[in-house]
Each structure stands twice: as C-alpha cells, then as structure tokens.
Design a protein around this motif. Sequence first.
Motif, mmCIF file in Angstrom:
data_model
loop_
_atom_site.group_PDB
_atom_site.id
_atom_site.type_symbol
_atom_site.label_atom_id
_atom_site.label_comp_id
_atom_site.label_asym_id
_atom_site.label_seq_id
_atom_site.Cartn_x
_atom_site.Cartn_y
_atom_site.Cartn_z
ATOM 1 N N TYR A 4 2.981 -1.678 0.447
ATOM 2 C CA TYR A 4 2.742 -0.060 0.207
ATOM 3 C C TYR A 4 4.028 0.540 -0.106
ATOM 4 N N PRO A 5 4.474 0.280 -1.289
ATOM 5 C CA PRO A 5 5.438 0.934 -2.126
ATOM 6 C C PRO A 5 5.432 2.418 -2.230
ATOM 7 N N SER A 6 6.535 3.173 -2.444
ATOM 8 C CA SER A 6 6.563 4.663 -2.560
ATOM 9 C C SER A 6 6.397 4.840 -4.164
ATOM 10 N N ASN A 7 6.149 6.009 -4.651
ATOM 11 C CA ASN A 7 5.974 6.381 -5.986
ATOM 12 C C ASN A 7 7.190 5.940 -6.929
ATOM 13 N N LYS A 34 13.021 -6.333 3.016
ATOM 14 C CA LYS A 34 14.150 -5.767 1.869
ATOM 15 C C LYS A 34 14.217 -6.881 0.739
ATOM 16 N N VAL A 35 13.985 -6.110 -0.664
ATOM 17 C CA VAL A 35 13.654 -6.836 -1.714
ATOM 18 C C VAL A 35 14.671 -6.175 -2.725
ATOM 19 N N PRO A 36 15.570 -7.254 -3.373
ATOM 20 C CA PRO A 36 16.520 -6.712 -4.406
ATOM 21 C C PRO A 36 16.009 -5.551 -5.331
ATOM 22 N N LYS A 37 16.524 -4.503 -5.656
ATOM 23 C CA LYS A 37 16.383 -3.406 -6.676
ATOM 24 C C LYS A 37 15.183 -2.599 -6.101
ATOM 25 N N ILE A 38 14.221 -3.165 -5.303
ATOM 26 C CA ILE A 38 13.303 -2.216 -4.886
ATOM 27 C C ILE A 38 13.354 -1.486 -3.674
ATOM 28 N N GLY A 39 14.287 -2.479 -2.782
ATOM 29 C CA GLY A 39 14.647 -1.631 -1.471
ATOM 30 C C GLY A 39 13.759 -2.210 -0.263
ATOM 31 N N LEU A 40 13.531 -1.216 0.723
ATOM 32 C CA LEU A 40 12.757 -1.537 2.121
ATOM 33 C C LEU A 40 11.300 -0.964 1.554
ATOM 34 N N LEU A 41 10.432 -2.382 1.736
ATOM 35 C CA LEU A 41 9.085 -2.202 1.597
ATOM 36 C C LEU A 41 8.391 -2.500 2.658
ATOM 37 N N ARG A 42 7.317 -1.618 2.910
ATOM 38 C CA ARG A 42 6.553 -1.749 4.220
ATOM 39 C C ARG A 42 5.383 -2.762 4.115
ATOM 40 N N VAL A 43 5.139 -3.631 4.759
ATOM 41 C CA VAL A 43 4.298 -4.697 4.464
ATOM 42 C C VAL A 43 3.275 -4.763 5.735
ATOM 43 N N ALA A 44 2.169 -5.494 5.452
ATOM 44 C CA ALA A 44 1.109 -6.028 6.414
ATOM 45 C C ALA A 44 0.699 -7.296 6.140
ATOM 46 N N GLY A 45 0.389 -8.136 7.168
ATOM 47 C CA GLY A 45 -0.195 -9.313 6.766
ATOM 48 C C GLY A 45 0.177 -10.398 8.074
ATOM 49 N N LYS A 96 0.661 -6.140 -8.599
ATOM 50 C CA LYS A 96 -0.240 -5.285 -8.604
ATOM 51 C C LYS A 96 -1.689 -5.662 -9.432
ATOM 52 N N ASP A 97 -2.660 -5.677 -8.569
ATOM 53 C CA ASP A 97 -3.922 -5.978 -9.298
ATOM 54 C C ASP A 97 -4.586 -5.080 -9.952
ATOM 55 N N SER A 98 -5.689 -5.063 -10.566
ATOM 56 C CA SER A 98 -6.320 -4.170 -11.154
ATOM 57 C C SER A 98 -6.987 -2.792 -10.369
ATOM 58 N N ALA A 99 -7.317 -3.106 -9.133
ATOM 59 C CA ALA A 99 -7.521 -2.318 -7.999
ATOM 60 C C ALA A 99 -6.338 -1.574 -7.530
ATOM 61 N N ASP A 100 -5.339 -1.556 -8.047
ATOM 62 C CA ASP A 100 -4.203 -0.769 -7.779
ATOM 63 C C ASP A 100 -3.709 -1.195 -6.381
ATOM 64 N N ARG A 101 -3.809 -2.299 -5.871
ATOM 65 C CA ARG A 101 -3.168 -2.708 -4.625
ATOM 66 C C ARG A 101 -2.088 -3.585 -5.032
ATOM 67 N N PHE A 102 -1.038 -3.363 -3.974
ATOM 68 C CA PHE A 102 0.191 -4.320 -4.237
ATOM 69 C C PHE A 102 0.203 -5.321 -3.181
ATOM 70 N N PHE A 103 1.117 -6.594 -3.762
ATOM 71 C CA PHE A 103 1.134 -7.530 -2.907
ATOM 72 C C PHE A 103 2.286 -8.276 -3.054
ATOM 73 N N LEU A 104 3.088 -8.709 -1.985
ATOM 74 C CA LEU A 104 4.257 -9.468 -1.979
ATOM 75 C C LEU A 104 4.029 -10.894 -1.259
ATOM 76 N N SER A 105 4.443 -11.896 -2.388
ATOM 77 C CA SER A 105 4.227 -13.263 -1.848
ATOM 78 C C SER A 105 5.570 -14.086 -1.798
ATOM 79 N N MET A 106 5.354 -14.999 -0.967
ATOM 80 C CA MET A 106 6.580 -15.822 -0.742
ATOM 81 C C MET A 106 6.384 -17.115 -0.695
ATOM 82 N N GLN A 107 7.430 -17.968 -1.150
ATOM 83 C CA GLN A 107 7.337 -19.545 -1.341
ATOM 84 C C GLN A 107 8.257 -19.615 0.098
#
Length: 414
Positions: A18-21, A154-165, A186-197
């Motif tokens: 859930y990123p900020s504007n 914490k993600v480079p350039k983005i900063g602190l991201l609130r996540v749920a999972g 970001k998908d077409s429904a305006d939902r943001f996701f963070l994926s990790m390997q």
Amino acid sequence: MKSMAKMKYHYGLKMRCYPSNQQKQLIKINSDASRFIYNEMVAIGKELMQLRRVKLPIDTVQDRIKQLTMRQNAKQMSNHYQFLEDERIDSLAKANAIQNYRKAWNAFRKVPGVPKFHRKSYRWRYQTNCQYPGQKTALLTNGTVCFLDNSHVKVPKIGLLRVAGSQARLLKRMCETRIGTVTLTKDSADRFFLSMQLASDESFVEAPKADHGHIGIDLNTDNFLTDSEGNIVPNPRYYRTIKGKLVKEQRILSRRQRRAKKEHRFLRDSKNYQKQRLLVAKLHAKVMNQRHNFLQQISTALIKNHDLVVAEELRSKNMLKNHALALSISDVGWRSFLGMLAYKADLYGRQFITVSPRNTTQTCHNCGFVMGINGTVKLTLADRKWTCPNCGTHHIRDWNAAKNILDKGIAKLA
C-alpha cells in the motif's frame, strides 16, 4: 556468503503493498524507465540484426554496429539518454531491464520470433535486487531490501512500504535466508504487489507425512477433477457465475469509450471512462482471485496427502480450438493447476508426473479392453457411465479414467 543459485531451496513470496501517493509516482517513474530501456534494447537488437546482414565491409555500417553494441549496457544508455540519470530511478531497475531483454533474446533461439516491444498500459512493473554490502550472513532483515517488522519492508528509492501477506511465518526463521530479485507491480485494478525470490539451505515448509500413497486424477469440464479413489471435486465455474454482470459493465465501458472518442477526448483524461474501466478490471480480478485460491487449496491438499500424484499431460492450447468447450476450458484453469502441482511437489518432497491421456477414457480398467475396436463404438462426452462389452464391468467414466492414469504413472516410474 552463498549466492542464490548455490542454495538448496527456493521460494517465491508475493505480498499486497500500500504505497503512498509519492511512492506511487516513484514506482511509475521506475516502471517507465524499465520499459523504455527494454524497448530501446529491442530496437537496437533489431537494427543490429539488419546491419549484420550487410556483407559488404562498408565503414558507415561497421561504425554503426560498433556504436550500437557499445550502447547495450546501463551506463552507456544512461549517458546517451540523460533523463535516465534521474536520482529517483533505481540503477538495478535499469540493469534488470537489460537482463530481461537478454533472456528474451536467448529464448529466440528456441521459439521463433524476436523480442517484442513492451506497450504502455495500466500495468506497471519493474525489478530491483537485494544486496548485502559488508554482511557475512544473509537474512530477511539485513539487506538493502529488508523487513523492518511484519507489516513494513524497506525498498531502495521507494522507502518504507506497508505490506500484507504471509511473511510473518518466514520472519520467525533464524537460519540464513537470502532475498534475490524483488519485483514491484501494479495491475489493471490499481492494486500494488511486492514479490520476492527467496533462497535458503533449509526448507521453507514442513513436509508432513503423507496419509495416502499414490493417486491419479482425471481433469474434466463436467467436474473439476475425479481421483482414482472415486472422490469428485465439483467445478465452481467462477467466470460463468459473474459473466452476466461483466457483460453489462463492459457494454457501459464501450459506450463511454465511443463517447470520449466522439468528443475527441483522450481516454486517460475521461473520468467516467476511467471509473468504469476500474470497475471492469476489479470484476476480472475477483474471478482471477477466486480461481487462484481454489486451485491453490486443491493442489496443496493433493500434494501434502499423497506420495505420488499422476495427472494427464493436457495441451490446453490445442483444446481451446474447440469453440464448444473453449469457455469451459479457460474458466477451469488446468494449466495453472498442473503448474502448481509441479512446484509444490518439489517444495514438499513429493512426486508429480504427467502421462499421455491416450485411451485413458476408452480403456476398461478391469480387463484392458479398448472401446472402438472389434466393432464397438468409441465413448463420447455424453457417455458419463458405460459397461465394458468384454468383461461386463460397469464404469463411471471419470473414475475409470483416473484409475488408468494412475496405472500409467506407476508403469512410467517402473
């Protein structure tokens, strides 16, 4: 510190974020830069392919080839296009875009066709990497991409991201766990996701002892599947359930699109069109989420409870050519289901194999008689129950097929 490739177990983690504007703007900038670099690499590759076909040693051609070849790295491309030196753009996002292009180009040797340009769309996507400068042990909490707690990354350039999972379970691990490629989408429904390997030398899941031994499954459109033990899983038909509402909303979307074009307004600036587009995208996302959750639950239950799972080797692409069954086949998600069975078998230390579906439906499991020979007629899709003309055994079509699939799988392993 071990690299990702040298670690024994690998795992994928996807979280809703859930990123900020302001963070949304940064994700958009990095996504656009990543797409631009990828498309530039595609353009350079196509031009080089044409220039190298010129067999005459023309100096102008050779100079152009040399110039384009030098530009095929992130540093030279940033020097050539000054806007790529923006401090808000992650340098690893540029490197990953080039790496993805090279993977696509290597695939050109196996599949006909050169890499294609990525079009601009409502979807955003870029990749970065987690690095461990000065660290002796890789953990989920000490890299350039790291968890601060159960709800923040914490993600480079983005900063602190609130996540749920489902990351809380992984954060309790005390063993070495390395984060590799990180993808923000970001998908077409305006939902943001963070994926990790993720990678580790210790398993990411606890493999329970299987309650049953071997099982064969027959996938069909009437029911989702029937197993060799006679259990039937009904087909939920998620798309057909919502199809009526989706058609209605898509008609409204088409009307608003025509109106905007008639009034010479850009669709991106048409607020009513964008509201309706988002509504349609959320309906599609709802169907996708329902189907995905259903397939995940069924595949996990099959793999955890059985040592060996055998399924048909289905080719959905060919089956979709049948216009009468195309909608049902697309709605059921067979290919996704088989893919889940394959990776979960590796994850839980089980065996999963596919066998040829040839004659699995037409063969009597009791005596081996094949319908369609000795003057008999082959079974059709309408024949859900039948009696073997050779031994007189009464069969439920899908249950009999599942038994034959299991026998084929055991014979394949022998």
